[in-house]
Design an enzyme around this catalytic site. Structure first.
Site, PDB file in Angstrom:
ATOM      1  N   LYS A 101     -10.860  -3.650  -3.899  1.00  0.00           N
ATOM      2  CA  LYS A 101     -11.633  -2.416  -4.057  1.00  0.00           C
ATOM      3  C   LYS A 101     -10.813  -1.356  -4.764  1.00  0.00           C
ATOM      4  CE  LYS A 101     -13.717  -3.077   0.477  1.00  0.00           C
ATOM      5  NZ  LYS A 101     -13.401  -2.785   1.866  1.00  0.00           N
ATOM      6  N   LYS A 149      -5.164 -10.045  -6.712  1.00  0.00           N
ATOM      7  CA  LYS A 149      -6.319 -10.236  -5.839  1.00  0.00           C
ATOM      8  C   LYS A 149      -7.468  -9.333  -6.294  1.00  0.00           C
ATOM      9  CE  LYS A 149      -6.172  -8.301  -1.801  1.00  0.00           C
ATOM     10  NZ  LYS A 149      -5.819  -7.824  -0.479  1.00  0.00           N
ATOM     11  N   LYS A 164       0.820  -1.218   0.000  1.00  0.00           N
ATOM     12  CA  LYS A 164       0.000   0.000   0.000  1.00  0.00           C
ATOM     13  C   LYS A 164       0.847   1.259   0.000  1.00  0.00           C
ATOM     14  CE  LYS A 164      -4.397  -1.703   1.589  1.00  0.00           C
ATOM     15  NZ  LYS A 164      -5.420  -1.785   2.583  1.00  0.00           N
TER      16      LYS A 164
HETATM   17  P1  TYM Z   1     -10.775  -5.538   4.152  1.00  0.00           P
HETATM   18  O1  TYM Z   1     -11.786  -4.469   4.344  1.00  0.00           O
HETATM   19  O2  TYM Z   1      -9.661  -5.328   3.187  1.00  0.00           O
HETATM   20  O3  TYM Z   1     -11.480  -6.884   3.732  1.00  0.00           O
HETATM   21  C1  TYM Z   1     -12.560  -7.400   4.490  1.00  0.00           C
HETATM   22  C2  TYM Z   1     -12.519  -8.922   4.469  1.00  0.00           C
HETATM   23  O4  TYM Z   1     -12.594  -9.411   3.124  1.00  0.00           O
HETATM   24  C3  TYM Z   1     -11.525 -10.312   2.874  1.00  0.00           C
HETATM   25  N1  TYM Z   1     -11.098 -10.160   1.467  1.00  0.00           N
HETATM   26  C4  TYM Z   1     -10.994 -11.164   0.593  1.00  0.00           C
HETATM   27  N2  TYM Z   1     -11.221 -12.493   0.721  1.00  0.00           N
HETATM   28  C5  TYM Z   1     -11.032 -13.272  -0.384  1.00  0.00           C
HETATM   29  N3  TYM Z   1     -10.641 -12.774  -1.592  1.00  0.00           N
HETATM   30  C6  TYM Z   1     -10.409 -11.446  -1.760  1.00  0.00           C
HETATM   31  N4  TYM Z   1     -10.031 -10.965  -2.952  1.00  0.00           N
HETATM   32  C7  TYM Z   1     -10.576 -10.584  -0.635  1.00  0.00           C
HETATM   33  N5  TYM Z   1     -10.434  -9.240  -0.454  1.00  0.00           N
HETATM   34  C8  TYM Z   1     -10.756  -9.008   0.842  1.00  0.00           C
HETATM   35  C9  TYM Z   1     -10.424  -9.883   3.824  1.00  0.00           C
HETATM   36  O5  TYM Z   1      -9.519 -10.935   4.077  1.00  0.00           O
HETATM   37  C10 TYM Z   1     -11.216  -9.501   5.048  1.00  0.00           C
HETATM   38  O6  TYM Z   1     -11.526 -10.626   5.839  1.00  0.00           O
HETATM   39  N6  TYM Z   1      -7.690  -5.382   8.004  1.00  0.00           N
HETATM   40  C11 TYM Z   1      -9.001  -5.828   7.628  1.00  0.00           C
HETATM   41  C12 TYM Z   1     -10.116  -5.232   8.450  1.00  0.00           C
HETATM   42  C13 TYM Z   1      -9.954  -5.393   9.921  1.00  0.00           C
HETATM   43  C14 TYM Z   1     -10.119  -6.592  10.649  1.00  0.00           C
HETATM   44  C15 TYM Z   1      -9.900  -6.253  12.015  1.00  0.00           C
HETATM   45  C16 TYM Z   1     -10.407  -7.896  10.282  1.00  0.00           C
HETATM   46  C17 TYM Z   1      -9.668  -4.404  10.812  1.00  0.00           C
HETATM   47  N7  TYM Z   1      -9.632  -4.918  12.079  1.00  0.00           N
HETATM   48  C18 TYM Z   1      -9.953  -7.216  13.017  1.00  0.00           C
HETATM   49  C19 TYM Z   1     -10.483  -8.861  11.304  1.00  0.00           C
HETATM   50  C20 TYM Z   1     -10.262  -8.511  12.658  1.00  0.00           C
HETATM   51  C21 TYM Z   1      -9.216  -5.418   6.180  1.00  0.00           C
HETATM   52  O7  TYM Z   1      -8.592  -4.544   5.676  1.00  0.00           O
HETATM   53  O8  TYM Z   1     -10.199  -6.004   5.577  1.00  0.00           O
END
Ligand code: TYM
Length: 332
Positions: free
Chosen positions: A197, A194, A111
């Site tokens: 967004k 991947k 990032k």
């Molecule tokens: P974020 O918002 O990027 O994504 C949310 C969830 O979606 C999953 N994900 C995917 N799974 C499969 N294939 C993909 N292409 C894909 N893109 C996203 C992510 O693995 C995630 O589970 N850091 C986290 C948010 C967060 C969090 C937490 C999660 C903040 N605090 C505490 C768990 C526990 C994030 O950026 O997710």
């Protein structure tokens, strides 16, 4: 007591990767665990956000959780900024986290890109806030997609370091739950990237808000190769785009990739895509319809978030008080 915590960032629209990698599993797990699902708006601030868009995305992600099947009467749903204990614990944990551990985080490197000197401190400290999100509830299980694995290992390391430092086992070491066929959904335009967004091409992903025509168009335009579908999963190894579409189909159908190949082996992708469109529309269109319905009553969404924040705060502040006692921080 087993307790789940997980969250998503309210940045742009949720997509099929978010749904298959995480949200769909949460819906299944809410019956087995006490469940806390967060909209992590503070994490969104690690990259520039427009205030009005951030606010609206926070409500939209809430609507997506509920439309996908999370029950606000059984689970806690709230936005991170509404519970101050997350930020407070993040500071405390950051004082127990060696910088060397953060330097290993691949997502920061991706990032921050080439302009690391200009990246915000918050982007670097992101995984510590994530550890605080989980540990402030003493959550035992964290259902996520595969890309969050490294962050969760760090959360376990931080919990372990804290416990060792104070000679107790206050924090459970949270278990990642990376479940199902589609733990890493790839871009529809490039099977080596991947689904994300932040990809500038909207054709790279299926958004949860896409209508039936848009889903059909995106699936039809999805990159494939000229070969027909193979018979065995191993034959997909060198065909990332084919592998991705078979994985998406299997996850949506609730079958294994091998069963999907059993059904479609020998067919051309043009024919397979027709089936994928029908399945994707059948599974996803009701979610987008329900999201639209929920978004027409923002007052109700805000009420759900406030109620969730009250319940989350009660758990988090009790744990934070215990943590302050352990550390020797005087509290009122
Ligand atoms: P974020 O918002 O990027 O994504 C949310 C969830 O979606 C999953 N994900 C995917 N799974 C499969 N294939 C993909 N292409 C894909 N893109 C996203 C992510 O693995 C995630 O589970 N850091 C986290 C948010 C967060 C969090 C937490 C999660 C903040 N605090 C505490 C768990 C526990 C994030 O950026 O997710």
């Amino acid at each position: 007591m087993n307790r789940i915590f997980s969250g998503m960032q309210p940045t742009r629209q949720l997509h099929l990767g978010n749904y298959l990698g995480a949200l769909r599993n949460w819906v299944a797990l809410q019956d087995q665990f006490e469940s806390i699902f967060c909209i992590v708006d503070l994490h969104a601030l690690t990259l520039p956000q427009d205030p009005a868009v951030l606010l609206s995305n926070t409500r939209e992600v809430t609507a997506a959780y509920i439309a996908a099947g999370i029950d606000p009467d059984r689970c806690i749903i709230f936005n991170q900024a509404a519970v101050a204990a997350h930020s407070e614990l993040a500071w405390i944990l950051s004082c127990h986290t060696p910088m060397g551990w953060l330097n290993r985080m691949t997502q920061f490197k991706e990032k921050a890109g080439k302009h690391r000197e200009n990246a915000a401190l918050g982007l670097y400290a992101y995984p510590v806030l994530m550890a605080a999100d989980i540990l402030v509830y003493k959550a035992t299980h964290v259902p996520v997609g595969e890309d969050q694995k490294q962050h969760l290992e760090l959360a376990r390391d931080i919990a372990g370091a804290f416990n060792r430092h104070y000679g107790n086992d206050f924090f459970p070491l949270p278990e990642p739950q990376i479940l199902g066929e589609a733990t890493r959904v790839m871009s529809l335009r490039d099977g080596s990237k991947k689904m994300s967004k932040s990809d500038e091409s909207d054709y790279s992903r299926i958004n949860l808000t896409d209508d039936a025509d848009t889903i059909a168009l995106k699936v039809r335009k999805a990159k494939t190769d000229p070969e027909p579908l193979p018979e065995a999963v191993e034959e997909l190894e060198k065909r990332p785009e084919a592998d991705n579409l078979v994985t998406i189909y299997s996850a949506l159908a609730g079958t294994s990739r091998q069963d999907t190949l059993g059904q479609f082996a020998g067919q051309q992708f043009s024919a397979f895509k027709g089936n994928l469109v029908d399945l994707a529309v059948a599974k996803l269109a009701p979610i987008s319809t329900e999201m639209n319905r929920l978004m027409s009553d923002v007052g109700e969404i805000d009420r759900i978030l406030r109620h969730g924040a009250d319940k989350a705060s009660a758990i988090a502040s009790a744990n934070l008080s215990d943590i302050k006692d352990i550390i020797g921080l005087l509290r009122p």
